[in-house]
Motif scaffolding. Structure first.
Motif, PDB file in Angstrom:
ATOM      1  N   CYS A 148      -7.275   4.560   7.652  1.00  0.00           N
ATOM      2  CA  CYS A 148      -8.526   4.916   6.267  1.00  0.00           C
ATOM      3  C   CYS A 148      -7.498   4.921   5.202  1.00  0.00           C
ATOM      4  O   CYS A 148      -7.141   3.952   4.157  1.00  0.00           O
ATOM      5  CB  CYS A 148     -10.119   6.096   6.558  1.00  0.00           C
ATOM      6  N   THR A 201      -5.597   1.950   5.003  1.00  0.00           N
ATOM      7  CA  THR A 201      -5.812   1.126   4.398  1.00  0.00           C
ATOM      8  C   THR A 201      -6.344   0.519   2.526  1.00  0.00           C
ATOM      9  O   THR A 201      -5.734  -0.841   2.262  1.00  0.00           O
ATOM     10  CB  THR A 201      -6.930   0.755   5.040  1.00  0.00           C
ATOM     11  N   PHE A 202      -6.215   1.841   2.224  1.00  0.00           N
ATOM     12  CA  PHE A 202      -6.826   1.779   0.619  1.00  0.00           C
ATOM     13  C   PHE A 202      -5.374   2.235   0.337  1.00  0.00           C
ATOM     14  O   PHE A 202      -5.622   2.347  -0.979  1.00  0.00           O
ATOM     15  CB  PHE A 202      -7.884   2.803   0.693  1.00  0.00           C
ATOM     16  N   GLN A 261      -6.584   6.230  -3.549  1.00  0.00           N
ATOM     17  CA  GLN A 261      -8.478   5.508  -2.936  1.00  0.00           C
ATOM     18  C   GLN A 261      -8.722   5.629  -2.206  1.00  0.00           C
ATOM     19  O   GLN A 261     -10.363   5.169  -1.941  1.00  0.00           O
ATOM     20  CB  GLN A 261      -7.761   3.662  -3.685  1.00  0.00           C
ATOM     21  N   TRP A 262      -8.198   5.648  -0.988  1.00  0.00           N
ATOM     22  CA  TRP A 262      -8.936   6.148   0.253  1.00  0.00           C
ATOM     23  C   TRP A 262      -9.992   7.118   0.074  1.00  0.00           C
ATOM     24  O   TRP A 262     -10.527   7.389   0.968  1.00  0.00           O
ATOM     25  CB  TRP A 262      -8.053   6.444   1.221  1.00  0.00           C
ATOM     26  N   ASP A 284     -11.913   7.897  -2.909  1.00  0.00           N
ATOM     27  CA  ASP A 284     -13.589   7.332  -2.999  1.00  0.00           C
ATOM     28  C   ASP A 284     -14.166   6.800  -2.262  1.00  0.00           C
ATOM     29  O   ASP A 284     -14.139   6.212  -1.244  1.00  0.00           O
ATOM     30  CB  ASP A 284     -13.124   5.354  -3.529  1.00  0.00           C
ATOM     31  N   VAL A 321       0.958  -0.855   0.136  1.00  0.00           N
ATOM     32  CA  VAL A 321       0.106  -0.179  -0.133  1.00  0.00           C
ATOM     33  C   VAL A 321       1.114   1.393  -0.494  1.00  0.00           C
ATOM     34  O   VAL A 321       2.207   1.480   0.615  1.00  0.00           O
ATOM     35  CB  VAL A 321      -0.979   0.130   1.231  1.00  0.00           C
ATOM     36  N   ASN A 339     -14.783   4.565   0.163  1.00  0.00           N
ATOM     37  CA  ASN A 339     -13.388   4.078   1.797  1.00  0.00           C
ATOM     38  C   ASN A 339     -13.384   5.262   2.205  1.00  0.00           C
ATOM     39  O   ASN A 339     -12.934   5.024   3.699  1.00  0.00           O
ATOM     40  CB  ASN A 339     -12.269   4.314   0.858  1.00  0.00           C
TER      41      ASN A 339
END
Lengths: 644, 307
Positions: free
Chosen positions: A290, A293-294, A298-299, A301, A168, A304
């Motif tokens: 958050c 994790t993504f 992408q977090w 989005d 990530v 998310n």
């Protein structure tokens, strides 16, 4: 076969048409939101740390909240996530006490650690936050965000090690702390003192060629910058280790979490607008879990994202609309009256006006100039339009490295030979006011010094004194502007005024935005337009731009006395004295006149008359959380105050 | 035969895409200003990291190699430089269906209306109706999109209050944009189909058919129309590609979230990845449409052979 093919043709065409209508209507009609407005261009990102610009400002302000927030009317900082704060006597230490009931949209509490995480992330050069300078008032923050080029031998540093390039992307590598012993250049020579400063400022040198020698717990270790990918593919050179980056030790940056709900900032200098800055969107917190994790982006989005503001996003359609709905975990949810808000990404101000006039949207922030004049002339006066001055100045830069602009008499003559009233009244006509200073009026305690007003006789005399009587011998000069009809009309008018009043030859040249910016930076112009919007309500946001060699100076002008005054103002603790120093600085600027200010912008909002909680203010900032709808229009509308 | 034709065309498609890629790559990097130049200067270390994210800190040849590999081997057009939250593939996925739907509707209108008026005009050659339709077609070609759109908005939105001013999602929001986008193409199709119809009607077999006692309508609609459609079909190839991507102005005026805007805007913003993405997409669409047109020739006219 052929016959079949031919007879199939109309069927295929018919099916394609049906499909396309289906596609077109796939998104369907939605029930309208409580409040719909035109937000301009599609926002670049929902990540507060990496965006700049007004549409982003409005969006991030709805989704996130900082330690403070701005009063919708006065813009004064009010408690946000912090419920109260203490300021030390020297104005250098701020202690914030966070409210216990501040929550993320997933229900978890917002803590002091979230703010430290977010500030660090914001300053991390790898985040590439264009606005990082908004946090440089914090002690050593600038040095931290300068990365390996900003650290010097003797500094405590943190070495971030490389991570798996397939992991990530928002997770930090392991950190090794130590003291920087020395930096060696490509050929292994030690870089120190001025040589190091010069090398660090030279963007053409690759930092990957340097070796950072750091005294760590394991003894003296040698580190070299490497990408995660190249670090995973190549072994480091003998006796060296790969590092993702080398930064000043975070412990030396002026911020720390005292406990879960207390946070302390130490500043470089007393900064009277620091509380305002904390309510400015780049400094808003993001949730570590958050983000990590993504990964980024992408977090952000909609599925998310975790946010802590009055609203949270429900869906986002690129360049169409973003709907946000009330965040049920927001601490002040009882005072948020709108349950849903639609942000329309409409770029054309004419389209926006059409939408407004047909009742599709409740607020537009810009009206095309031609339509504005008609709308303002309507009688009886409209009850939804009330232009007011903003913290925003339109001016021309003069390239003082070129003849004849190196002569202050020429610069003054140009300023005195233009007719600003003709510009504001005939051409613009929205109530813009002519100005003779860089800092707009309206800042409390600051009355901007004036450059000489219009005086054609005196301008002609000055030009003659400079060696160009009646414009004879004066080279043809060129006004540069970025492609836009408004700027073009202004340039044409100024050109006419200069030609008539001074007898000089003037050309105009337009360039599209990116080329224009690069021409300005490379001083590849004679006269160039610029508009400047104050980042915060203080004269400094305008004045520190013109220090010698300043990144946004772009005129080649410099004055040692001016630099000294700006620097002195930065460390002055007495507010009145500080404003006085800034006033002295602007007096120099207006006397030397490397710039010609002409007018202050006005806000051009149109707001449906049943909207309340919308106020005119000098930064044209209107928090959505303060809005509510008075369907019967029973209460007075503060937005229309002062319009006859 | 057919398969060989398709394989050959596919090979040339790849060559074309590569050539377009290379020329665009060179052009984009040779105009002044970069994607991260701002009016307010960006701190050097920040800018370096921004550039590093997109490999812009590497030598141009290395960048070229990396981009080429990513685009052609992985089919990944990269990340937008301006809309930081979205990849180019995502932007195209969101915008293309909308542009395509709008384009197909506009095209349907253009072809049906254009052929109809063309045929009527040809059949009634020299009559006041013919002159009137030809005038209208000339006006349709000459009037720019935004004038047509402006007049339509005044008429249908403000005076008659029949249609919404802008937006996307309902049938009523489709009418004006599809009409404004299709109008110039309708005019062009009318002009082409009139000419080719006149040409077809002057052939001997038409006279034979008439002599055999076939009705005038049947002669025009069956014998004449079939043979006059080929020039219209060959115009459709580039027209569909143009309508898909040239919808910039209509999309802006009607606030439609399609792809048209990106063709100009991404280049102005020096969004290298996005503008490369849309340029390649345009190439692909144009090439495919021409290919389909060639294929349809063979179906529509048995005399045409693929080679």
């Amino acid at each position: 076969m052929r016959l079949e093919g031919r007879s199939l043709f109309p069927w295929i065409a018919g099916a394609a048409i049906l499909c396309s209508i289906g596609w077109a209507l796939d998104r369907g009609q939605l029930p309208p939101a409580d409040f719909t407005f035109v937000n301009g261009t599609e926002v670049k990102s929902l990540d507060p740390a990496i965006v700049t610009g007004q549409p982003e400002n409005r969006m991030i302000n709805a989704l996130f909240e900082g330690l403070t927030r701005w009063n919708p009317e006065t813009l004064d900082p009010e408690p946000g996530v912090a419920e109260r704060w203490d300021v030390s006597d020297d104005l250098l230490t701020y202690t914030f006490h966070l409210r216990q009931d501040a929550k993320w949209s997933d229900g978890s509490p917002v803590t002091a650690h979230d703010f430290i995480y977010s500030m660090r992330r914001f300053l991390d050069p790898r985040t590439a936050a264009e606005y990082s300078y908004q946090a440089w008032y914090v002690k050593n923050a600038k040095k931290y965000s300068g990365g390996g080029r900003a650290v010097r031998p003797g500094d405590n540093v943190e070495v971030e090690l490389n991570v798996d390039p397939n992991g990530v992307n928002s997770i930090r590598g392991a950190v090794i702390r130590g003291k920087l012993v020395r930096i060696e250049d490509k050929s292994g020579n030690e870089l120190a003192g001025d040589a190091l400063d010069t090398a660090a400022g030279d963007a053409s040198l690759n930092i990957e060629d340097w070796t950072f020698v750091v005294a760590t717990e394991a003894g003296e270790e040698r580190f070299r910058y490497a990408d995660d990918l190249s670090a995973s593919r190549n072994e480091p050179a003998a006796g060296e280790r790969h590092a993702r980056q080398i930064l000043l030790d975070l412990h030396d940056v002026g911020m720390r979490a005292i406990d879960d709900h207390t946070i302390e900032f130490t500043l470089e200098n007393p900064t009277p607008y620091f509380l305002n800055l904390l309510g400015f969107y780049p400094l808003f917190p993001v949730q570590q879990q958050c983000v990590e994790t993504f990964g980024s982006p992408q977090w952000t989005d909609v599925e998310n994202i975790v946010c802590n503001g009055p609203f949270k996003p429900e869906f986002r359609r690129l360049r169409d609309r973003t709907r946000v709905v009330k965040n049920e975990h927001y601490w002040d949810r009882d005072n948020v009256k709108l349950n849903s808000v639609d942000f329309l990404a409409v770029e054309s101000s004419t389209t926006a006006l059409n939408l407004y006039l047909t009742g599709e949207v409740d607020w537009i922030y810009d009206v095309p100039a031609a339509a504005l004049r008609t709308l303002l002339a309507e009688r009886p006066a409209r009850d939804d339009l009330n232009p007011k001055p903003m913290l925003n100045t339109y001016f021309y830069l003069l390239n003082v490295t070129r003849k004849p602009f190196d002569d202050v008499r020429v610069r003054k003559a140009l300023s005195m030979a233009m007719d600003r009233t003709e510009l504001t009244e005939r051409l613009l006509g929205a109530g813009e006011l002519p100005t003779y200073s860089l800092v707009p009026p309206g800042l409390p305690g600051y009355d901007p010094p004036q450059s000489p007003h219009e005086n054609v006789k005196e301008a002609q005399r000055l030009l003659a004194e400079a060696g160009y009587p009646e414009g004879r011998g004066f080279p043809t000069i060129e006004i540069l502007y970025n492609t836009h009809e408004g700027h073009q009309a202004i340039a044409q008018l100024i050109r006419k005024q200069w030609q008539n009043n001074l007898g000089i030859k003037v050309r105009t040249r337009n360039e599209e935005w990116a080329t224009f910016n690069s021409s300005q930076r490379q001083l590849n112009y004679d006269v160039s337009r610029r508009g400047w919007i104050g980042d915060y309500a203080d004269p400094n946001t305008f004045l520190d731009m013109f220090v010698t060699g300043g990144e946004n100076n772009c005129t080649g002008w410099g004055n040692a006395e001016y630099d000294k005054l700006i620097a002195a103002a930065a460390v002055e603790t007495d507010p009145a004295k500080r404003l006085d120093l800034l006033h002295q600085a602007e007096t120099i600027l207006m006397d030397e006149q490397p710039i010609i200010p002409f007018y202050n912008y006005v806000s051009k909002n149109m707001v449906k008359p049943n909207i309340r909680g919308f106020y005119n203010n000098i930064q044209d900032t209107h928090p959505l959380s303060a809005l509510w709808i008075d369907a019967e229009e029973e209460t007075p509308n503060p937005f229309m105050e002062g319009r006859k | 035969m057919m398969i060989a034709f398709i394989i050959k065309r596919f090979f040339w498609l790849l060559v074309t895409l590569w050539a377009v890629f290379t020329v665009s790559f060179i052009l984009m990097r040779s105009v002044p200003g970069g994607p991260f130049d701002r009016e307010k200067a960006v701190a050097p270390e920040i800018k370096r990291n921004l550039e590093r994210r997109y490999n812009l800190d590497k030598p141009v040849l290395v960048q070229y190699g990396l981009e080429l590999e990513r685009v052609f081997l992985h089919g990944d057009l990269g990340h937008c430089m301006n809309i930081a939250d979205a990849s180019v593939n995502f932007v195209i996925r969101q915008g293309l269906p909308i542009s395509a739907a709008l384009g197909i509707l506009a095209m349907t209108f253009a072809v049906s209306f254009g052929v109809l008026t063309g045929v009527v005009a040809a059949a009634m050659r020299g009559s006041p109706l013919d002159v009137g339709l030809r005038l209208a077609a000339t006006a349709g070609i000459a009037l720019p999109n935004f004038v047509v759109a402006g007049v339509c908005i005044l008429l249908f939105v403000f005076w008659l209050s029949l249609l919404p001013a802008a937006g996307w999602g309902s049938l009523s929001q489709l009418v004006l944009p599809a009409f404004c986008l299709g109008a110039p193409y309708a005019a062009e199709v009318a002009r082409i189909s009139r000419t080719s119809m006149l040409d077809a009607l002057s052939h001997d077999y038409i006279r034979t058919a008439r002599a055999k006692g076939v009705s005038r309508t049947r002669v025009v609609l069956v014998h004449g129309l079939r043979n006059s459609l080929l020039p219209v079909v060959s115009f459709l190839g580039p027209a569909v590609a143009g309508i898909l991507t040239g919808s910039l102005i209509v999309e802006q005026i009607f606030g439609i979230p399609g792809l048209g805007v990106y063709f100009v805007k991404s280049a102005l913003q020096r969004d290298y990845t996005l503008s490369m993405g849309v340029v390649l997409l345009y190439t692909l669409v144009l090439y495919t449409m021409n290919f389909l047109v060639d294929l349809s020739y063979a179906y529509l006219d048995p005399r045409v052979e693929l080679e």
